[in-house]
Design a protein around this motif. Structure first.
Motif, short mmCIF file in Angstrom:
data_model
loop_
_atom_site.label_atom_id
_atom_site.label_comp_id
_atom_site.label_asym_id
_atom_site.label_seq_id
_atom_site.Cartn_x
_atom_site.Cartn_y
_atom_site.Cartn_z
N SER A 79 0.83 -1.20 0.00
CA SER A 79 0.00 0.00 0.00
C SER A 79 0.87 1.26 0.00
CB SER A 79 -0.95 0.01 1.20
OG SER A 79 -0.23 -0.02 2.41
N MET A 80 0.31 2.28 -0.64
CA MET A 80 0.96 3.59 -0.70
C MET A 80 -0.07 4.65 -0.37
SD MET A 80 3.47 3.43 -3.98
CE MET A 80 4.81 4.37 -3.25
N ARG A 81 0.44 5.76 0.12
CA ARG A 81 -0.41 6.89 0.49
C ARG A 81 0.17 8.16 -0.13
NH1 ARG A 81 -4.13 6.90 3.99
NH2 ARG A 81 -3.45 4.97 4.98
N GLU A 86 1.48 19.04 -5.07
CA GLU A 86 1.79 20.39 -5.53
C GLU A 86 0.98 20.57 -6.80
OE1 GLU A 86 5.59 23.24 -6.66
OE2 GLU A 86 5.96 21.21 -5.94
N GLU A 87 -0.07 21.39 -6.71
CA GLU A 87 -1.07 21.48 -7.77
C GLU A 87 -0.45 21.66 -9.15
OE1 GLU A 87 -5.32 23.61 -8.74
OE2 GLU A 87 -4.22 24.17 -6.95
N ASN A 88 -0.91 20.79 -10.06
CA ASN A 88 -0.50 20.79 -11.47
C ASN A 88 1.00 20.57 -11.67
OD1 ASN A 88 -3.20 21.22 -12.13
ND2 ASN A 88 -2.94 23.43 -12.11
N LYS A 89 1.66 19.98 -10.66
CA LYS A 89 3.10 19.70 -10.78
C LYS A 89 3.49 18.32 -10.30
CE LYS A 89 4.70 24.44 -10.55
NZ LYS A 89 5.59 25.39 -9.94
N THR A 90 3.19 18.00 -9.02
CA THR A 90 3.73 16.78 -8.42
C THR A 90 2.74 16.13 -7.47
OG1 THR A 90 5.90 17.87 -8.43
CG2 THR A 90 5.74 15.83 -7.21
N ILE A 91 2.74 14.79 -7.48
CA ILE A 91 2.00 14.00 -6.51
C ILE A 91 3.02 13.04 -5.91
CG2 ILE A 91 0.05 12.46 -6.10
CD1 ILE A 91 -0.86 13.50 -9.03
N LYS A 92 3.24 13.13 -4.59
CA LYS A 92 4.25 12.29 -3.93
C LYS A 92 3.56 11.22 -3.07
CE LYS A 92 7.82 15.79 -3.89
NZ LYS A 92 8.78 16.57 -3.10
N PHE A 93 4.10 10.01 -3.16
CA PHE A 93 3.59 8.86 -2.44
C PHE A 93 4.68 8.29 -1.53
CE2 PHE A 93 1.41 9.10 -6.45
CZ PHE A 93 0.13 8.64 -6.23
N ALA A 94 4.27 7.63 -0.45
CA ALA A 94 5.18 6.86 0.38
C ALA A 94 4.50 5.53 0.69
CB ALA A 94 5.51 7.59 1.68
N ALA A 102 9.81 2.75 0.26
CA ALA A 102 9.91 3.39 -1.06
C ALA A 102 9.07 4.66 -1.09
CB ALA A 102 9.45 2.43 -2.15
N ASN A 103 9.48 5.55 -1.97
CA ASN A 103 8.72 6.76 -2.29
C ASN A 103 8.56 6.79 -3.80
OD1 ASN A 103 8.56 8.09 0.33
ND2 ASN A 103 10.77 8.27 0.15
N MET A 104 7.45 7.33 -4.25
CA MET A 104 7.22 7.48 -5.68
C MET A 104 6.60 8.85 -5.90
SD MET A 104 4.92 5.24 -8.34
CE MET A 104 3.35 5.95 -7.85
N TRP A 105 6.92 9.46 -6.99
CA TRP A 105 6.23 10.68 -7.33
C TRP A 105 5.94 10.73 -8.81
CZ3 TRP A 105 11.02 10.52 -5.13
CH2 TRP A 105 12.09 11.06 -5.81
#
Length: 158
Positions: A79-81, A86-94, A102-105
């Motif tokens: 699972s990731m959350r 950052e609006e219209n730029k980045t979505i970061k997950f952990a 792991a982290n994903m963006w």
């Protein structure tokens, strides 16, 4: 931490629409349902030597606006959350639950003015805490996986 990046994908939709879709994971529910019910996708998977029974497991995917839980054989649930937007730029997950930290963006960017105004460039990045033995065993699979995941996100109808 080891970092893997996808190729840059171009999506034929404005960045606001792409970001809006991907920044709320509940928006993926109809896409997952459609994949599960798609007979042509099953046939394509069989022809490619992939196990189409994985589509049946999609019914067990858990989604909220910020969370995705995917059943994984032999490991339980991965699972990731979403931890930052950052609006219209980045979505970061952990990772919440995973065999490795792991982290994903997901990075999205409007195309330049010389290109079409209605397109978005997208890249996925994954950072995973892998020991050398694990990295040797799964490193190339993670690189392929991040590229396939980017391909899949680029195919969504935004």
């Amino acid at each position: 931490m080891t970092q893997y990046e996808s190729q840059i994908k171009v999506i034929n939709a404005p960045v606001e629409r792409v970001y809006g879709m991907l920044s709320n994971l509940e928006n993926l529910r109809p896409i997952i349902q459609a994949a599960q019910d798609n007979d042509m996708l099953r046939q394509q998977m069989e022809q490619a030597g992939q196990d189409p029974s994985v589509l049946e497991k999609l019914k067990d995917v858990q989604l909220t606006e910020d969370y995705i839980g995917i059943p994984a054989p032999m490991v339980g649930e991965i699972s990731m959350r979403i931890i930052e937007r950052e609006e219209n730029k980045t979505i970061k997950f952990a990772t919440d639950q995973s065999p490795v930290d792991a982290n994903m963006w997901i990075q999205v960017l409007p195309t330049t003015a010389a290109e079409t105004q209605e397109a978005t460039k997208m890249r996925l990045t994954l950072k995973a805490d892998l020991n050398p033995m694990i990295k040797m065993m799964v490193g190339s699979k993670l690189k392929d996986g991040i590229d396939k995941f980017a391909d899949m996100l680029a195919m969504i109808k935004y």
